[in-house]
Structures are given as structure tokens and as C-alpha cells.
Design a protein around this motif. Sequence first.
Motif, PDB file in Angstrom:
ATOM      1  N   ALA A  13       0.929  -1.201   0.014  1.00  0.00           N
ATOM      2  CA  ALA A  13      -0.036   0.159  -0.114  1.00  0.00           C
ATOM      3  C   ALA A  13       0.768   1.194   0.028  1.00  0.00           C
ATOM      4  O   ALA A  13       1.807   1.294   0.693  1.00  0.00           O
ATOM      5  CB  ALA A  13      -0.826  -0.027   1.035  1.00  0.00           C
TER       6      ALA A  13
ATOM      7  N   THR B  37       0.458   5.320   0.505  1.00  0.00           N
ATOM      8  CA  THR B  37      -0.391   6.055   1.051  1.00  0.00           C
ATOM      9  C   THR B  37       0.111   7.550   0.962  1.00  0.00           C
ATOM     10  O   THR B  37       1.222   7.722   1.505  1.00  0.00           O
ATOM     11  CB  THR B  37      -0.892   5.634   2.606  1.00  0.00           C
ATOM     12  OG1 THR B  37      -1.986   6.390   2.854  1.00  0.00           O
ATOM     13  CG2 THR B  37       0.015   5.949   3.733  1.00  0.00           C
TER      14      THR B  37
ATOM     15  N   GLY C 117      -6.888   4.530  -4.754  1.00  0.00           N
ATOM     16  CA  GLY C 117      -7.718   4.903  -3.325  1.00  0.00           C
ATOM     17  C   GLY C 117      -9.187   5.682  -3.640  1.00  0.00           C
ATOM     18  O   GLY C 117      -9.977   5.796  -3.190  1.00  0.00           O
TER      19      GLY C 117
ATOM     20  N   PHE D 291      -8.885  -5.470   1.937  1.00  0.00           N
ATOM     21  CA  PHE D 291      -7.650  -5.723   2.557  1.00  0.00           C
ATOM     22  C   PHE D 291      -7.633  -7.175   3.273  1.00  0.00           C
ATOM     23  O   PHE D 291      -6.983  -8.099   3.090  1.00  0.00           O
ATOM     24  CB  PHE D 291      -6.963  -4.634   3.570  1.00  0.00           C
ATOM     25  CG  PHE D 291      -6.282  -3.374   2.659  1.00  0.00           C
ATOM     26  CD1 PHE D 291      -6.518  -3.527   1.302  1.00  0.00           C
ATOM     27  CD2 PHE D 291      -5.565  -2.669   3.438  1.00  0.00           C
ATOM     28  CE1 PHE D 291      -6.211  -2.326   0.434  1.00  0.00           C
ATOM     29  CE2 PHE D 291      -4.993  -1.604   2.556  1.00  0.00           C
ATOM     30  CZ  PHE D 291      -5.341  -1.514   1.220  1.00  0.00           C
TER      31      PHE D 291
ATOM     32  N   TYR E 283      -2.157  -1.209  -3.581  1.00  0.00           N
ATOM     33  CA  TYR E 283      -2.943  -0.001  -3.232  1.00  0.00           C
ATOM     34  C   TYR E 283      -2.300   1.375  -3.471  1.00  0.00           C
ATOM     35  O   TYR E 283      -1.342   1.368  -2.796  1.00  0.00           O
ATOM     36  CB  TYR E 283      -3.712  -0.315  -1.961  1.00  0.00           C
ATOM     37  CG  TYR E 283      -4.470   1.029  -1.441  1.00  0.00           C
ATOM     38  CD1 TYR E 283      -5.900   1.392  -1.655  1.00  0.00           C
ATOM     39  CD2 TYR E 283      -3.888   1.983  -0.767  1.00  0.00           C
ATOM     40  CE1 TYR E 283      -6.542   2.303  -1.498  1.00  0.00           C
ATOM     41  CE2 TYR E 283      -4.565   3.133  -0.217  1.00  0.00           C
ATOM     42  CZ  TYR E 283      -5.821   3.189  -0.626  1.00  0.00           C
ATOM     43  OH  TYR E 283      -6.348   4.737  -0.332  1.00  0.00           O
ATOM     44  N   GLU E 284      -2.938   2.394  -4.083  1.00  0.00           N
ATOM     45  CA  GLU E 284      -2.441   3.639  -3.921  1.00  0.00           C
ATOM     46  C   GLU E 284      -3.428   4.533  -3.746  1.00  0.00           C
ATOM     47  O   GLU E 284      -4.307   4.598  -4.529  1.00  0.00           O
ATOM     48  CB  GLU E 284      -1.769   3.922  -5.235  1.00  0.00           C
ATOM     49  CG  GLU E 284      -0.880   5.404  -5.533  1.00  0.00           C
ATOM     50  CD  GLU E 284      -1.798   6.283  -6.322  1.00  0.00           C
ATOM     51  OE1 GLU E 284      -1.887   7.388  -5.934  1.00  0.00           O
ATOM     52  OE2 GLU E 284      -2.384   5.998  -7.270  1.00  0.00           O
TER      53      GLU E 284
ATOM     54  N   GLY F 253      -4.470   4.279   2.938  1.00  0.00           N
ATOM     55  CA  GLY F 253      -3.778   2.900   2.954  1.00  0.00           C
ATOM     56  C   GLY F 253      -3.372   2.473   4.467  1.00  0.00           C
ATOM     57  O   GLY F 253      -3.268   1.225   4.541  1.00  0.00           O
TER      58      GLY F 253
ATOM     59  N   PRO G 247      -1.296  -4.523   5.313  1.00  0.00           N
ATOM     60  CA  PRO G 247      -0.406  -4.294   4.077  1.00  0.00           C
ATOM     61  C   PRO G 247       0.951  -5.054   4.677  1.00  0.00           C
ATOM     62  O   PRO G 247       1.296  -4.764   5.912  1.00  0.00           O
ATOM     63  CB  PRO G 247      -0.215  -2.861   4.084  1.00  0.00           C
ATOM     64  CG  PRO G 247      -1.536  -2.505   4.380  1.00  0.00           C
ATOM     65  CD  PRO G 247      -1.897  -2.924   5.519  1.00  0.00           C
TER      66      PRO G 247
ATOM     67  N   LEU H 251       4.124  -1.133   3.655  1.00  0.00           N
ATOM     68  CA  LEU H 251       3.444   0.040   3.799  1.00  0.00           C
ATOM     69  C   LEU H 251       4.430   1.346   3.716  1.00  0.00           C
ATOM     70  O   LEU H 251       5.089   1.493   4.302  1.00  0.00           O
ATOM     71  CB  LEU H 251       2.643  -0.020   5.066  1.00  0.00           C
ATOM     72  CG  LEU H 251       1.470   1.111   5.252  1.00  0.00           C
ATOM     73  CD1 LEU H 251       0.475   1.246   4.461  1.00  0.00           C
ATOM     74  CD2 LEU H 251       0.714   0.887   6.909  1.00  0.00           C
TER      75      LEU H 251
ATOM     76  N   THR I 215       3.580   3.528   8.794  1.00  0.00           N
ATOM     77  CA  THR I 215       4.117   2.984   7.526  1.00  0.00           C
ATOM     78  C   THR I 215       5.429   2.500   7.819  1.00  0.00           C
ATOM     79  O   THR I 215       6.043   2.801   8.774  1.00  0.00           O
ATOM     80  CB  THR I 215       4.437   4.520   6.713  1.00  0.00           C
ATOM     81  OG1 THR I 215       4.967   5.305   7.410  1.00  0.00           O
ATOM     82  CG2 THR I 215       3.154   4.750   6.047  1.00  0.00           C
TER      83      THR I 215
END
Length: 294
Positions: A9, A11, A41, A84, A130-131, A135, A148, A151, A202
Motif C-alpha cells: 500500500a 499512502t 484509493g 484488505f 493499493y495507491e 492505506g 499491508p 506500507l 508506515t
Amino acid sequence: MSNRHPIIAITGSSGAGTSSVTRTFANIFRREGIKAAIIEGDSFHRYDRKEMRSMQAEAEKAGNKHFSHFGPTTNLFSELEQLFRSYSESGVGRCRKYLHDAQEAAPYKQEPGTFTAWEDLPKDTDLLFYEGLHGAVVTEELDIARFPDLLIGVVPVINLEWIQKLYRDKNVRGYSAEAVTDTILRRMPDYVNYICPQFTHTHVNFQRVPVVDTSNPFVARDIPSADESICVIRFANPKGIDFPYLLNMINDSWMSRANTIVVPGGKMELAMQLIFTPFIWRMMERRKRELGAL
């Protein structure tokens, strides 16, 4: 997290530069022969463009000056968490697309700013990518960040983020500077409460920092170039990161902290390739072992 069905992901806020990071990963996936289920997203916004404008107008009439795309009332956080969860457990899920412009909308014979119908993810994908904005969202009700396996936060310093958003929205989307400024101000509470906290969850953060004057982003005529920037890369857990190798491979890079390497802005994509390709190799090796044990 899932060895069998991993999730990556990216984010970051609107205008942060997550799309350029996505292009880097697309190159890695193509080179390594990886089939990824790609999730944008924006497809988990609650309202389409016309509905959002209507809801925003109603909110302003009611005295709410901070109705934005960044918060929980305008996004399907629960549905994103469910995607997810289901993908990490069994490699399945449902998604849709948000059609940003006429070019994207034409194949679906829909208006720009609308959503396609919900549909199942492609079968037999190697990972979910995923972007978007959310996220790594964690609230009292849900925890998207726990799923994730990798991340990544993309977080330019705030003035640069605003310059990038102003430039894109004025020159690509045709908005006035006043309209973009109003959007930035309206989003600020949700930015503080729902965007910034994600970067504590993250695994790796990329923060681009300009080395030219950006003290008034609202009068900037262009975006500072990569050569006019440095990129600060912070690892939540530096164990296993080969910093001497990175320092040797990336000219003019240096360590600012034990878990942080700084590279020239023009070397950001190279740094991503060097850092994340081994991550993805390990993901795919674990996935093969898991599937082989079935």
C-alpha cells in the motif's frame, strides 16, 4: 499480513506524488513478471463528483466549512478494510474504478467523475497493490494499517505538497488558484486527523524536501525539480536494510539518523528500485513456499 496473499500500500495526500511511486512499482512488477491487482484509493470515495459537490454545498449551508475527501464521512473505510482483509485471507475481493476524466470514462460510456460498477478482483494475482489517501488509516472502529505487508508513505514537506497540488489542479484540471486554496483550507482538519497519523504506521516513508525557496507556495510558478530537491527515506525498522550498499550505489547520499538515508531528489526512483526489489523478491519467495506447502 499474509505470506500467501501479500499487500503493498502506498499512502499519501493529494498532490504528494504517490502516482510517481506507483509508476516505479509498475516497472518492478513488469520486470519481475508479477501479476498485481491494482486498487486506486479514489475508488473508495463515498460520493461521485456531482454528489460530492452537492454534499459539500449542503455542509457549508449547515456551517461545516471542513467537508473534505480526507475524512471518514466521505470515504468507504469499512469497505477498504474488508477488501484488505479478504485479499490477505483468500486472495479475493471486490473493487471499482473512479473515472477521473473523459479519457478514462470513454471505454465505459460514462461521465467523468463517476464510478464503474463493483466487480470481483482478477483471479490468481500475486499481490494486491493499493495507491491512495488511506492505506494506513487507524480509527477507534477499524485498523486498515495492519493488513499491508509493505506500507509506504509519500510525504513531501507541506509547502512542496501545496505547490504540487496548486500546479496540478490549475494546469491539468483547470481550477483557479483561489479554488485550490479553498480546498487546502477546507481539508486541513481532516488532513491533521486522518492523513498525518498514517505515517506513524508506515514501514518506509519518502519525504521530498526542496532546496530552493518555497516560503510562499501560493505564488510559486513551477514545481521544484528533482535536482532542486533531496529525498529523506526513513525506515520504521532498519533491521535487514543494507545501508552501506545503498550509500555505495547512490552517489551523494548520506545517513542523517540510524534509520534514515538522504539521497538526491533525482535518485529517488533508483533508491526505490534498490530498496523495494529485494522486498518483493522475499514476498514472492514466501508466497511460493506457502503455496507449495498446500
